[in-house]
Design a protein around this motif. Structure first.
Motif, short mmCIF file in Angstrom:
data_model
loop_
_atom_site.label_atom_id
_atom_site.label_comp_id
_atom_site.label_asym_id
_atom_site.label_seq_id
_atom_site.Cartn_x
_atom_site.Cartn_y
_atom_site.Cartn_z
N PRO A 1 -1.98 -1.37 -29.68
CA PRO A 1 -0.93 -0.62 -29.29
C PRO A 1 -0.55 0.24 -29.73
N ASN A 2 -0.24 1.53 -28.96
CA ASN A 2 -0.18 2.86 -29.53
C ASN A 2 1.46 3.27 -28.80
N GLY A 3 1.23 4.67 -28.09
CA GLY A 3 2.46 4.95 -27.43
C GLY A 3 2.86 4.29 -25.99
N GLN A 4 3.97 4.36 -25.81
CA GLN A 4 4.59 3.54 -24.63
C GLN A 4 5.55 4.34 -23.99
N ALA A 5 5.90 3.75 -22.81
CA ALA A 5 6.83 4.24 -22.02
C ALA A 5 7.73 3.03 -21.30
#
Length: 289
Positions: free
Chosen positions: A67-71
């Motif tokens: 898991p990396n960037g999220q919004a």
């Protein structure tokens, strides 16, 4: 503070702005974002976790492969870039994985490494595909439409979408620069993708020691850049002028977000770890994009 006063917010002095380490962790961290519930969420990549920072402690909220960037969407759902599965993944507000929302191929090209994401609430979302030399920025619509917005970027990384200006801001890590993509112009236009700014460079660093990573924009339109390898946050004016540089407290500064007058910062001392979460009191809020 009134809305009018937001336009008079001045930057705090870097020499008097000290990073406070909030968490020392086993794994390098990424993807900081605040939810409507008032909690900070972040990812730890190699640790395969998505965490909620609650009561001063990390609480496991969800799981991914990398898991990396999220919004976070208005309804509390999370859009998350999973760099190992090469997909953008949707989670419900409780951390349950709902499924992939990006295709394996876009414009006939395989997606490799989704890194960071910016939501276009009306139509869909943008995300960066982080590979050397041939990286891309993609758009995926809520209706399933998917296409390349920009190509040939040397490791596109952090991304911000400015809806009113119809602009994308993208970190081009291995060029040590920040790009602007003008979505009002055709992709063939010479001004479609331009270099907004080249960041400070430390010649004593390794090649990976001067990499712009995550991006965040404040209410005045200034762009805050997590500068990986520089232990720094660089602040740029709307025209790309360097306004200030802050010590992030984290050598490999990965990403950042605003909340309640603080700038929250992720990263670590090495990859895959150890990781850190820090915050700086800046008295500035992020732009509602």
């Amino acid at each position: 503070m009134t809305e009018a006063n937001h336009f008079h917010q001045t930057l705090p002095k870097p020499e008097s702005t000290q990073a406070q380490i909030m968490l020392a962790l086993d794994y390098y961290t990424e993807g900081p974002v605040f939810g409507e519930d008032g909690f900070l969420y972040y990812t730890n990549l190699a640790g395969e976790g998505i965490y909620r920072f609650e009561g001063g402690e990390p609480i496991l909220w969800g799981k991914g492969k990398r898991p990396n960037g999220q919004a976070i969407m208005a309804n509390g759902d999370h859009l998350l870039c999973d760099s190992l599965t090469s997909r953008v993944v949707l989670y419900d507000p409780m951390g349950k994985k709902l499924g992939d929302v990006s295709p394996e191929f876009i414009n006939g090209v395989k997606v490799h490494c989704p890194n960071d994401i910016a939501v276009h609430t009306d139509k869909g979302f943008f995300f960066t595909d982080s590979i050397r030399h041939k990286g891309a920025v993609y758009f995926v619509g809520w209706d399933g439409e998917a296409y390349a917005v920009a190509r040939g970027i040397d490791f596109p990384n952090g991304i911000v979408y400015h809806k009113e200006k119809s602009l994308l801001y993208v970190a081009e890590s291995y060029k040590n620069s920040v790009l602007t993509i003008d979505l009002k112009l055709p992709e063939s236009s010479p001004n479609y993708m331009t270099v907004m700014a080249t960041l400070p460079f430390n010649e004593k660093n390794r090649e990976t020691g001067n990499l712009p990573d995550g991006l965040a924009m404040d209410k005045e339109g200034r762009l805050w850049v997590a500068h990986y390898g520089m232990q720094a946050i660089q602040v740029l004016s709307e025209s790309g002028e360097l306004l200030a540089s802050y010590d992030s407290g984290i050598p490999l500064t990965s990403n950042l977000c605003f909340a309640n007058g603080y700038l929250w910062v992720t990263g670590g001392l090495a990859e895959p770890g150890p990781g850190r979460l820090s915050r700086l009191h800046v008295g500035i809020e992020g732009m509602s994009l």
